[in-house]
Structures are given as C-alpha cells and as structure tokens.
Design a protein around this motif. Structure first.
Motif, PDB file in Angstrom:
ATOM      1  N   ASN A  27       0.861  -1.173   0.000  1.00  0.00           N
ATOM      2  CA  ASN A  27       0.000   0.000   0.000  1.00  0.00           C
ATOM      3  C   ASN A  27       0.904   1.231   0.000  1.00  0.00           C
ATOM      4  O   ASN A  27       1.550   1.519   1.011  1.00  0.00           O
ATOM      5  N   ASN A  29       0.201   4.222   0.140  1.00  0.00           N
ATOM      6  CA  ASN A  29      -0.293   5.293   1.001  1.00  0.00           C
ATOM      7  C   ASN A  29      -0.016   5.039   2.475  1.00  0.00           C
ATOM      8  O   ASN A  29      -0.256   5.919   3.301  1.00  0.00           O
ATOM      9  N   GLU A  30       0.472   3.854   2.819  1.00  0.00           N
ATOM     10  CA  GLU A  30       0.710   3.535   4.226  1.00  0.00           C
ATOM     11  C   GLU A  30       2.085   2.940   4.504  1.00  0.00           C
ATOM     12  O   GLU A  30       2.568   3.019   5.630  1.00  0.00           O
ATOM     13  N   ARG A  55       4.105  11.758  -0.833  1.00  0.00           N
ATOM     14  CA  ARG A  55       2.853  11.446  -0.137  1.00  0.00           C
ATOM     15  C   ARG A  55       2.609  12.413   1.015  1.00  0.00           C
ATOM     16  O   ARG A  55       1.498  12.896   1.216  1.00  0.00           O
ATOM     17  N   GLU A  56       3.659  12.722   1.768  1.00  0.00           N
ATOM     18  CA  GLU A  56       3.528  13.645   2.898  1.00  0.00           C
ATOM     19  C   GLU A  56       3.218  15.068   2.431  1.00  0.00           C
ATOM     20  O   GLU A  56       2.464  15.787   3.072  1.00  0.00           O
ATOM     21  N   GLY A  59      -0.499  14.501   0.061  1.00  0.00           N
ATOM     22  CA  GLY A  59      -1.602  13.653   0.502  1.00  0.00           C
ATOM     23  C   GLY A  59      -1.535  12.298  -0.167  1.00  0.00           C
ATOM     24  O   GLY A  59      -0.643  12.017  -0.970  1.00  0.00           O
ATOM     25  N   PRO A  60      -2.480  11.439   0.155  1.00  0.00           N
ATOM     26  CA  PRO A  60      -2.451  10.074  -0.375  1.00  0.00           C
ATOM     27  C   PRO A  60      -2.592  10.035  -1.895  1.00  0.00           C
ATOM     28  O   PRO A  60      -3.229  10.895  -2.504  1.00  0.00           O
ATOM     29  N   PHE A  61      -1.982   9.011  -2.469  1.00  0.00           N
ATOM     30  CA  PHE A  61      -2.089   8.796  -3.907  1.00  0.00           C
ATOM     31  C   PHE A  61      -3.520   8.410  -4.238  1.00  0.00           C
ATOM     32  O   PHE A  61      -4.103   7.536  -3.606  1.00  0.00           O
ATOM     33  N   GLN A  62      -4.084   9.051  -5.235  1.00  0.00           N
ATOM     34  CA  GLN A  62      -5.441   8.757  -5.682  1.00  0.00           C
ATOM     35  C   GLN A  62      -5.446   7.768  -6.841  1.00  0.00           C
ATOM     36  O   GLN A  62      -6.446   7.131  -7.113  1.00  0.00           O
ATOM     37  N   LEU A  87      -3.599   1.137  -3.183  1.00  0.00           N
ATOM     38  CA  LEU A  87      -3.784   2.504  -2.711  1.00  0.00           C
ATOM     39  C   LEU A  87      -4.500   2.550  -1.365  1.00  0.00           C
ATOM     40  O   LEU A  87      -4.559   3.591  -0.728  1.00  0.00           O
ATOM     41  N   ASN A  89      -7.725   2.004  -0.940  1.00  0.00           N
ATOM     42  CA  ASN A  89      -9.162   2.284  -1.078  1.00  0.00           C
ATOM     43  C   ASN A  89      -9.846   1.245  -1.930  1.00  0.00           C
ATOM     44  O   ASN A  89     -10.962   1.454  -2.375  1.00  0.00           O
TER      45      ASN A  89
END
Length: 91
Positions: A27, A29-30, A55-56, A59-62, A87, A89
């Motif tokens: 992931n 984003n994490e 990312r920081e 924001g998170p990758f969409q 991602l 989500n």
C-alpha cells in the motif's frame, strides 16, 4: 542426468521465488520506505523515501499513475509494479 536434475531444481526454485515476489502487495499510502523498497521492482531506499516525501507533501495517492509525479519514478517502474501496488481504497 544429474546436471539436468540440478538445473531443473534450480530453475523451479527461481521461478517460485519470482512468483512469490510478484504476489507481494504494498500500500503506497501507508507503507514505510523499507516495505516499499522490498516490494517494488526498481525502487530502492532513495526512491522509496521520495514516494513517502511526495505522499507527505501532497496527501495520499489517488491513482497508481500519480506515482509518475515522484522524482525518479517513470512509466517503466509503474508498469513493472502495477500488480503489486495498492492505494488502500480498494474494497
């Protein structure tokens, strides 16, 4: 005959290791830098840290293709890793 058996055993072990790696999901984003570097082909510690910095800051990758905005990550790297990137989500 013995050489052939050793060759086939080695080949099967290498193929098995490749399949195991191909199934490693991460992931973006994490994950921390070590996890990113371990799971993604063509991504070492420096590029993994660049993913985290991006990312920081943004924001998170969409989208998986948003990784192309990270310095050092190009289309070939994204393509090589499409089956490994999550991602967070996907449900």
């Amino acid at each position: 005959m013995k050489r052939l058996a050793i060759f086939l055993l080695t080949l099967s072990l290498l193929m098995g290791a490749g399949l195991a790696q191909a199934q490693t999901m991460v992931n973006v984003n994490e994950a921390d830098a070590a996890a990113l570097a371990a799971a993604l082909t063509g991504v070492g510690q420096a590029r993994a840290e660049a993913i985290i910095s991006y990312r920081e800051a943004n924001g998170p990758f969409q989208s998986v293709h948003e990784l192309l905005q990270v310095p050092g990550i190009g289309p070939a790297t994204v393509e090589l890793n499409l089956d490994r990137i999550q991602l967070g989500n996907e449900e």
